[in-house]
Scaffold this motif. Sequence first.
Motif: not given
Length: 166
Positions: A18, A20, A23, A109, A112, A117, A127, A138, A141-142, A145, A154
């Motif tokens: 993924l 970032l 995005y 943000k 995202l 997803l 990521v 991050y 994203a955590t 996901l 990561y």
Amino acid sequence: MDTPIFINKAAASGIIALDLLKYKPTMEVVELDIKEHLFMEMIVKEKEFKESIASTDFSLYKGKAVAIICSTEAIIPPWAFMILMEKLQPYAAYTDINSFDTVLLDLWKQKLLSADLEQYHDQKVVVKAGPDIAPALYLLATSLLKPFVKSLMYGEIGLPKVIFKK
């Protein structure tokens, strides 16, 4: 003589990345310093403020994200921001009273949060690391996901740092 067969362990691992940066908002973010509209760049005087705002070409902000700042220690009454917003609304795509970096992060943000997803469902996901990515992304994203991925990592596919596994 036998030729050695090399196996790409990263590709064989089944880990998907993924990124970032995918995005990152494409909308231009610009700062509007309200001090330019203040009397002596320090004081909000209603008449002068309204005249200054009225003489400004706000079409320059068309389709852009506007980060409203005040680079002086002036106390800005809420009605001044309302007047400013009334003039920006027909043009600006997004407006906030925040720094350039904060507005960019907020837009990132939002993008995202609205991303599909689903492709990461029940997958091993890394990521990707990047120097231009804020830690808050991050974190987000955590949060997004973890509920549905098999494992979260990561870094890079070839040498990821494991965050969690189901």
